[in-house]
Design an enzyme around this catalytic site. Structure first.
Site, mmCIF file in Angstrom:
data_model
loop_
_atom_site.group_PDB
_atom_site.id
_atom_site.type_symbol
_atom_site.label_atom_id
_atom_site.label_comp_id
_atom_site.label_asym_id
_atom_site.label_seq_id
_atom_site.Cartn_x
_atom_site.Cartn_y
_atom_site.Cartn_z
ATOM 1 N N SER A 53 0.786 -1.233 0.000
ATOM 2 C CA SER A 53 0.000 0.000 0.000
ATOM 3 C C SER A 53 0.814 1.277 0.000
ATOM 4 C CB SER A 53 -0.926 0.008 1.219
ATOM 5 O OG SER A 53 -0.144 -0.051 2.393
ATOM 6 N N SER A 54 2.136 1.174 0.214
ATOM 7 C CA SER A 54 2.882 2.425 0.164
ATOM 8 C C SER A 54 4.341 2.195 -0.218
ATOM 9 C CB SER A 54 2.792 3.200 1.493
ATOM 10 O OG SER A 54 3.333 2.466 2.534
ATOM 11 N N GLU A 78 -4.128 -1.364 6.743
ATOM 12 C CA GLU A 78 -4.520 0.037 6.585
ATOM 13 C C GLU A 78 -5.889 0.291 7.209
ATOM 14 O OE1 GLU A 78 -2.425 2.172 5.554
ATOM 15 O OE2 GLU A 78 -0.938 0.911 4.564
ATOM 16 N N ASP A 115 -3.572 -8.530 8.734
ATOM 17 C CA ASP A 115 -2.234 -8.827 9.242
ATOM 18 C C ASP A 115 -1.525 -9.891 8.395
ATOM 19 O OD1 ASP A 115 0.014 -9.184 10.684
ATOM 20 O OD2 ASP A 115 -0.970 -10.075 12.446
ATOM 21 N N ALA A 116 -0.530 -9.451 7.633
ATOM 22 C CA ALA A 116 0.212 -10.370 6.758
ATOM 23 C C ALA A 116 0.994 -11.416 7.546
ATOM 24 C CB ALA A 116 1.174 -9.578 5.871
ATOM 25 N N LEU A 144 7.225 -5.641 3.825
ATOM 26 C CA LEU A 144 6.582 -5.193 5.057
ATOM 27 C C LEU A 144 7.546 -4.340 5.881
ATOM 28 C CD1 LEU A 144 4.804 -8.451 6.329
ATOM 29 C CD2 LEU A 144 3.854 -6.625 4.923
ATOM 30 N N TYR A 241 22.151 2.182 11.996
ATOM 31 C CA TYR A 241 21.332 1.331 11.113
ATOM 32 C C TYR A 241 21.998 -0.033 10.887
ATOM 33 C CZ TYR A 241 17.905 -0.180 7.789
ATOM 34 O OH TYR A 241 16.906 -0.908 7.201
HETATM 35 P P1 NAD Z 1 6.221 1.677 4.334
HETATM 36 O O1 NAD Z 1 5.975 1.978 5.762
HETATM 37 O O2 NAD Z 1 6.048 2.753 3.334
HETATM 38 O O3 NAD Z 1 5.311 0.419 3.888
HETATM 39 C C1 NAD Z 1 5.133 -0.682 4.719
HETATM 40 C C2 NAD Z 1 4.028 -1.561 4.185
HETATM 41 O O4 NAD Z 1 3.856 -2.665 5.083
HETATM 42 C C3 NAD Z 1 2.663 -0.885 4.087
HETATM 43 O O5 NAD Z 1 2.002 -1.348 2.932
HETATM 44 C C4 NAD Z 1 1.924 -1.393 5.328
HETATM 45 O O6 NAD Z 1 0.507 -1.415 5.211
HETATM 46 C C5 NAD Z 1 2.476 -2.806 5.369
HETATM 47 N N1 NAD Z 1 2.326 -3.466 6.668
HETATM 48 C C6 NAD Z 1 2.888 -3.141 7.858
HETATM 49 N N2 NAD Z 1 2.522 -4.031 8.810
HETATM 50 C C7 NAD Z 1 1.719 -4.945 8.198
HETATM 51 C C8 NAD Z 1 1.034 -6.100 8.635
HETATM 52 N N3 NAD Z 1 1.118 -6.539 9.892
HETATM 53 N N4 NAD Z 1 0.285 -6.772 7.734
HETATM 54 C C9 NAD Z 1 0.182 -6.354 6.446
HETATM 55 N N5 NAD Z 1 0.827 -5.279 5.982
HETATM 56 C C10 NAD Z 1 1.593 -4.580 6.843
HETATM 57 O O7 NAD Z 1 7.702 1.046 4.270
HETATM 58 P P2 NAD Z 1 8.882 1.102 3.186
HETATM 59 O O8 NAD Z 1 9.837 2.164 3.590
HETATM 60 O O9 NAD Z 1 8.355 1.048 1.800
HETATM 61 O O10 NAD Z 1 9.624 -0.274 3.548
HETATM 62 C C11 NAD Z 1 9.364 -1.487 2.888
HETATM 63 C C12 NAD Z 1 10.610 -2.355 2.965
HETATM 64 O O11 NAD Z 1 11.680 -1.703 2.250
HETATM 65 C C13 NAD Z 1 11.118 -2.570 4.396
HETATM 66 O O12 NAD Z 1 11.591 -3.879 4.548
HETATM 67 C C14 NAD Z 1 12.277 -1.591 4.492
HETATM 68 O O13 NAD Z 1 13.234 -1.963 5.447
HETATM 69 C C15 NAD Z 1 12.833 -1.672 3.070
HETATM 70 N N6 NAD Z 1 13.701 -0.536 2.695
HETATM 71 C C16 NAD Z 1 13.327 0.746 2.941
HETATM 72 C C17 NAD Z 1 14.197 1.785 2.628
HETATM 73 C C18 NAD Z 1 13.838 3.218 2.897
HETATM 74 O O14 NAD Z 1 14.699 4.103 2.758
HETATM 75 N N7 NAD Z 1 12.580 3.499 3.237
HETATM 76 C C19 NAD Z 1 15.433 1.499 2.024
HETATM 77 C C20 NAD Z 1 15.761 0.176 1.749
HETATM 78 C C21 NAD Z 1 14.891 -0.842 2.094
#
Ligand code: NAD
Length: 402
Positions: A53-54, A78, A115-116, A144, A241
């Site tokens: 979703s995001s 969400e 909840d995934a 996630l 980190y």
């Molecule tokens: P985000 O917060 O934008 O998205 C997280 C997603 O997980 C959302 O769709 C949310 O609804 C879903 N979610 C959370 N808990 C859930 C649950 N219990 N059940 C179902 N869905 C659930 O996060 P993001 O920044 O896009 O991160 C996604 C992945 O990418 C993570 O593993 C993160 O570590 C990795 N990542 C992020 C970055 C960064 O700079 N943001 C960089 C490299 C890797």
């Protein structure tokens, strides 16, 4: 009945407390147009995205659908609108508008909200794949980012993830987007229980569990692929980190990738850890100190023409690496689209710039603060485009279903 609500940005620290669904719709449209402007590629056709979703998960969904022509299932956690005036979360509308655009394009796009981590969700999705999605998938994207996970074997047990260094406290500057301030912050080190719980939530255990369920149910095609998104980043951020709780959880992805790979051999499948670039997302905004690194990094990468938003980064990763001819693998077999972030001149300039940033000058053109804040507002449907109305009809929004 019509009940008009005027939306306006409300921030609490680095968390958004309001959204503009009109802006979110336009933001999705813009991401689709970006992918379409790059043309089609030979990508996967039946995709399951966990965390769809995001940001990164949504970007993976958009590129596979609009670049590769994939039908997609998205799972996310969400909130919808309620109580006559609470609009719900950005991801709720991202799911809806993505589905609408995909369906207009002749694609299947199904959203599961819940909840995934739960076995129930795994069973529900598998049942849907078998009955209504052609029986098999060819890609699982695991994206996630969550603050907690309920143990599937024991619902009483809840693991909580923390973002902390290990062994030593770290002091640095953080940004407060609500107050437009740069403030010094000290993060105390995690204890062992916090480290273990963060691995449970943000590591690869649930990814492998999904594969076990999907494989047992025989819903994976021959040649099936699965990816999980990781981050290593720069030595400039290692202390809080890569060498902290999240870094240890990300190392756990590598362990589970190996285990999954062996389970997929019989299907000629492939499990890949993709190490991504630092981007502005809901999740990255709550990492202490990280935002200051971002405003320096983005400034340098923008000047070099290498700065990317999640859709740019995932689209490039999918079309040129995962389903393209220019994959960049590292010695551990991970895919490395983060190589642009880690280019030595980019890192050297980012390091220099970080030394010049102060609470007095961080909002000036010395840094990419403006870009960073705009990208954050965009995630919530604000500042997407001047002509977007800030008025929404609550009763119309309540009718929209994921
Ligand atoms: P985000 O917060 O934008 O998205 C997280 C997603 O997980 C959302 O769709 C949310 O609804 C879903 N979610 C959370 N808990 C859930 C649950 N219990 N059940 C179902 N869905 C659930 O996060 P993001 O920044 O896009 O991160 C996604 C992945 O990418 C993570 O593993 C993160 O570590 C990795 N990542 C992020 C970055 C960064 O700079 N943001 C960089 C490299 C890797």
């Amino acid at each position: 009945m019509t009940q008009l609500i005027t939306t306006q940005p409300i921030l609490k620290g680095n968390i958004a407390r309001s959204i503009n669904p009109n802006g979110l719709k336009k933001y999705i449209r813009n991401q689709i147009e970006y992918v379409e402007s790059k043309g089609e590629y030979n990508g996967p056709k039946k995709v399951l995205v966990l965390g769809a979703s995001s940001s990164y998960g949504l970007a993976a969904r958009i590129t596979t659908a609009f670049g590769g022509g994939a039908d997609t299932i998205g799972v996310s956690f969400e909130r919808g609108p309620k109580n006559g005036n609470m609009l719900g979360s950005a991801g709720w509308y991202n799911n809806i508008y993505f589905r609408q655009f995909a369906e207009q394009h002749g694609l299947i796009a199904t959203n599961f909200i819940g909840d995934a981590f739960s076995d129930q969700m795994k069973d529900d999705v598998i049942n849907y794949i078998k009955t209504s999605f052609g029986g098999k998938i060819d890609l699982l994207v695991y994206s996630l980012a969550s603050p907690k996970r309920i143990d599937p074997a024991n619902p009483e047990k809840i693991y909580t993830s923390v973002i902390k260094p290990i062994d030593k406290a770290v002091t640095g500057y953080n940004l407060n987007l609500e107050k437009n301030e740069m403030v010094e912050q000290t993060i105390e080190p995690a204890n062992q229980s916090e480290i273990d719980q963060t691995i449970k939530v943000m590591g690869g255990e649930d990814w492998e569990r999904w594969i076990d369920f999907l494989k047992k149910a025989d819903v994976l095609v021959d040649g099936f692929k699965t990816v999980i998104f990781s981050y290593i980043g720069s030595p400039l951020t290692y202390s809080f980190y890569h060498e902290g709780t999240l870094g240890v959880a990300k190392d756990d992805d590598d362990i589970h990738a190996k285990a999954i790979q062996s389970k997929l051999e019989s299907l000629n499948g492939k499990a890949t850890v993709i190490v991504n670039k630092a981007v502005t997302t809901k999740a990255s905004l709550v990492i202490p100190i990280f935002p200051v690194y971002c405003i320096a990094l983005y400034k340098v990468m923008t000047a070099k023409g290498t700065h990317e938003t999640p859709i740019m980064h995932q689209d490039r990763t999918f079309r040129t690496m995962l389903y393209g001819k220019q994959p960049k693998w590292d010695e551990k077999g991970r895919l490395r689209p983060d190589s642009w972030e880690l280019e030595s001149d980019t890192q050297a300039q980012t390091k220099d710039l970080l030394q010049k940033i102060t609470p007095d000058n961080f909002k000036t053109d010395l840094t990419a603060y403006r870009t960073f804040k705009t990208e954050f507002m965009n995630l919530n449907g604000f500042e997407v485009n001047d002509s977007i109305s800030d008025q929404v009809d609550f009763d119309e929004l309540v009718q929209l279903k994921p």
